[in-house]
Design an enzyme around this catalytic site. Sequence first.
Site, PDB file in Angstrom:
ATOM      1  N   HIS A 176     -11.489  -2.515   1.239  1.00 52.67           N
ATOM      2  CA  HIS A 176     -10.872  -1.527   0.374  1.00 52.67           C
ATOM      3  C   HIS A 176      -9.627  -2.154  -0.215  1.00 52.67           C
ATOM      4  O   HIS A 176      -9.106  -3.126   0.302  1.00 52.67           O
ATOM      5  CB  HIS A 176     -10.551  -0.212   1.091  1.00 52.67           C
ATOM      6  CG  HIS A 176      -9.984  -0.374   2.456  1.00 52.67           C
ATOM      7  ND1 HIS A 176      -8.647  -0.559   2.687  1.00 52.67           N
ATOM      8  CD2 HIS A 176     -10.584  -0.391   3.662  1.00 52.67           C
ATOM      9  CE1 HIS A 176      -8.444  -0.670   3.980  1.00 52.67           C
ATOM     10  NE2 HIS A 176      -9.589  -0.586   4.604  1.00 52.67           N
TER      11      HIS A 176
ATOM     12  N   GLY B 156      -2.358  -2.399   8.278  1.00 51.87           N
ATOM     13  CA  GLY B 156      -2.273  -0.996   7.882  1.00 51.87           C
ATOM     14  C   GLY B 156      -1.342  -0.154   8.741  1.00 51.87           C
ATOM     15  O   GLY B 156      -0.653   0.732   8.239  1.00 51.87           O
TER      16      GLY B 156
ATOM     17  N   ASP C  89      -4.578  -3.962   3.269  1.00 56.11           N
ATOM     18  CA  ASP C  89      -5.451  -5.091   2.983  1.00 56.11           C
ATOM     19  C   ASP C  89      -5.234  -5.727   1.608  1.00 56.11           C
ATOM     20  O   ASP C  89      -5.542  -6.905   1.424  1.00 56.11           O
ATOM     21  CB  ASP C  89      -6.913  -4.687   3.178  1.00 56.11           C
ATOM     22  CG  ASP C  89      -7.279  -4.693   4.666  1.00 56.11           C
ATOM     23  OD1 ASP C  89      -6.430  -5.113   5.472  1.00 56.11           O
ATOM     24  OD2 ASP C  89      -8.400  -4.284   5.001  1.00 56.11           O
TER      25      ASP C  89
ATOM     26  N   ALA D  31       5.159   3.786  -5.219  1.00 59.35           N
ATOM     27  CA  ALA D  31       5.861   3.649  -6.499  1.00 59.35           C
ATOM     28  C   ALA D  31       7.349   3.550  -6.187  1.00 59.35           C
ATOM     29  O   ALA D  31       7.872   4.328  -5.400  1.00 59.35           O
ATOM     30  CB  ALA D  31       5.576   4.850  -7.375  1.00 59.35           C
TER      31      ALA D  31
ATOM     32  N   ARG E 190      11.412   9.814   4.012  1.00 61.88           N
ATOM     33  CA  ARG E 190      10.852   8.473   3.774  1.00 61.88           C
ATOM     34  C   ARG E 190      11.680   7.860   2.671  1.00 61.88           C
ATOM     35  O   ARG E 190      11.526   8.204   1.517  1.00 61.88           O
ATOM     36  CB  ARG E 190       9.428   8.577   3.241  1.00 61.88           C
ATOM     37  CG  ARG E 190       8.356   8.837   4.216  1.00 61.88           C
ATOM     38  CD  ARG E 190       7.017   8.930   3.489  1.00 61.88           C
ATOM     39  NE  ARG E 190       6.914  10.130   2.674  1.00 61.88           N
ATOM     40  CZ  ARG E 190       6.339  10.181   1.487  1.00 61.88           C
ATOM     41  NH1 ARG E 190       5.862   9.098   0.923  1.00 61.88           N
ATOM     42  NH2 ARG E 190       6.260  11.314   0.841  1.00 61.88           N
TER      43      ARG E 190
END
Length: 629
Positions: free
Chosen positions: A17, A319, A347, A442, A542
């Site tokens: 992916h 991940g 990945d 982003a 975050r």
Amino acid sequence: MSHARPHAILGLSAYYHDAAACLLLDGRVVAAAHEERFTRIKHDPSFPGKAAAWVLAESGLELSDVAAVAFYDKPYLKFERLLETYHAFAPRGLHSFLSAIPVWIKEKLFMRRMLRDELSALGEGRPPILFPEHHLSHAASAYFACPWDEAAILTVDGVGEWATTTIGSGRGNDLTILRELEFPHSVGLLYSAFTYWCGFKVNSGEYKLMGLAPYGDSASERTMRIEQAIRDELVDIRPDGSILLNMDYFDYATGLTMCRDAPFERLLGVPRRTPETALGQEHMDTALAIQRVTEDIVARLAATARDVTGQRRLVMAGGVALNCVANGKLLRSKVFDDIYVQPAAGDAGGALGAALAAWHIHGGHPKTAADDGPNSGRDIMRGSYLGPEFTNADAERVARRHGAPFKRFDDFGELCAEVAGLLDDQNVVGWFQGRMEWGPRALGNRSILGDPRHPETQKKLNLKIKYREGFRPFAPSVLVEDADRYFELDGVASPYMLLVADVAKARLKPLPRGYASLPMYDRLYVQRSDIPAVTHVDNSARIQTVDAAVNPRYHRLISAFKERTGCSVVVNTSFNVRGEPIVCAPGDAYRCFMRTEMDYLVIQDCLFAKADQPEWTEQGDWRDEYELD
Ligand SMILES: [Fe+2]
């Protein structure tokens, strides 16, 4: 005129992916992008033909100029693993990595042929293809990008070929894997099993599971019972952080689903949530339980990494390194003095890691840190702004094509003042500047911005723009020099939104009476701080810290907002709608702008407004109108 041609390495990741391509010139990363941004297919796993063509064109190179292609391996060894997995498992825990042979130069004929076919579409030339292994690529993507000239290395993901977790050591251009945990014992797959159990998509919904955990009741009997059941039955966690999963409960090794539903349900006492249905407190408690277990495992692995390497700094990828809640706790635990996480820890980042491994390990070139020497405090990522960029002329072309009203500003300061005013007036503004971000977040170049102080911002962004579930708050971008005034960061920067920390205590507000019994969404929309749109139900955020030296335009905009309002924070969410990748080109941005109720759009120096601004009004219960995830 003649000059030495730079040594070009094309890094590729594909077939699992998040396919991606990147280009190194003499070891410097000059371009990197995810294939999904070009094909507009989210998590596109196919060969990254468009991304590869772009990184070459961006550097003015043909395929024949490329000295080597480095591929982050996958299907061949994966196939071998799947075959062998049908035999009995031999649980070995976190064993030493015995092989000194660089397995990554091994012949893999099948892959080589497949890649040759795909590469031939990019042009003439047959550069040699190197195959660094999956976890070596992750390790290299973190270590060779980091600002330091030595560090401990921890990679944790679902699975590569065989490895699921590695501990390594980096010193100069020497990278050694010291410990390795093998499939099927995997922290990432354990977390993914719970992602599936809570009704989210495996390989992309893990972030949602992490965002759900703060709704769990940490003191409840159920949370504690589930956590204990996980520890007693599902996973044996050893002191060194290695784990043994009880494969009676999991189905991913040989089956098509993550876990065996009947025993899993018996053990947890919580039925699997059907995707898109309401989230109950039992799912929130389950999310909290597995998040706690994961944090414990990561903490033990980090302590082991510290012990076996003797290093004071840690770099991470894979991940699981995107679990920014675990990262924040690890940093605060002070096991390491400092932590660096590759911004494309998943990945896609393997493309960069493969190329860096080829340059430094295979090519023997010394490690460089940033553009200004080792230990300069800057990494080599240039803010992760490594994708395509566009001009005002491109923006104007889009405007002409769509007959869109816009105003071009000659003075960027004036544009910033204008946008600061729009944000202060509760408008939501698309902000498209410079080079597209590398990695899943982003960071102010393909972002949608809002006012964090206003209680309605979050609801408006969820409902009118992102068309998604509303249970996660948005992320703040804060001027790095003011970060400690807003968040408990202790002077640590978080340029890639990979750390979670609490909102500063002075900014918190008392909770209303009866808060604990409120339904989920009502809890989220309680104003718990003076920046409610970015404060989660556990008072965490975050965080992205914005440095003027790294992203001067974004820094200037937030400074203009601060000048007008006194607030050094804006809400930053990625520029896309639900189910779509982040926008790449001005045309993508304009389409997203028109399809949503975003109020304004900025592309470079051009400010777009909608011809007929719809008034924003509450229309019924939006929770019924939109799917939950
Ligand atoms: Fe991976």
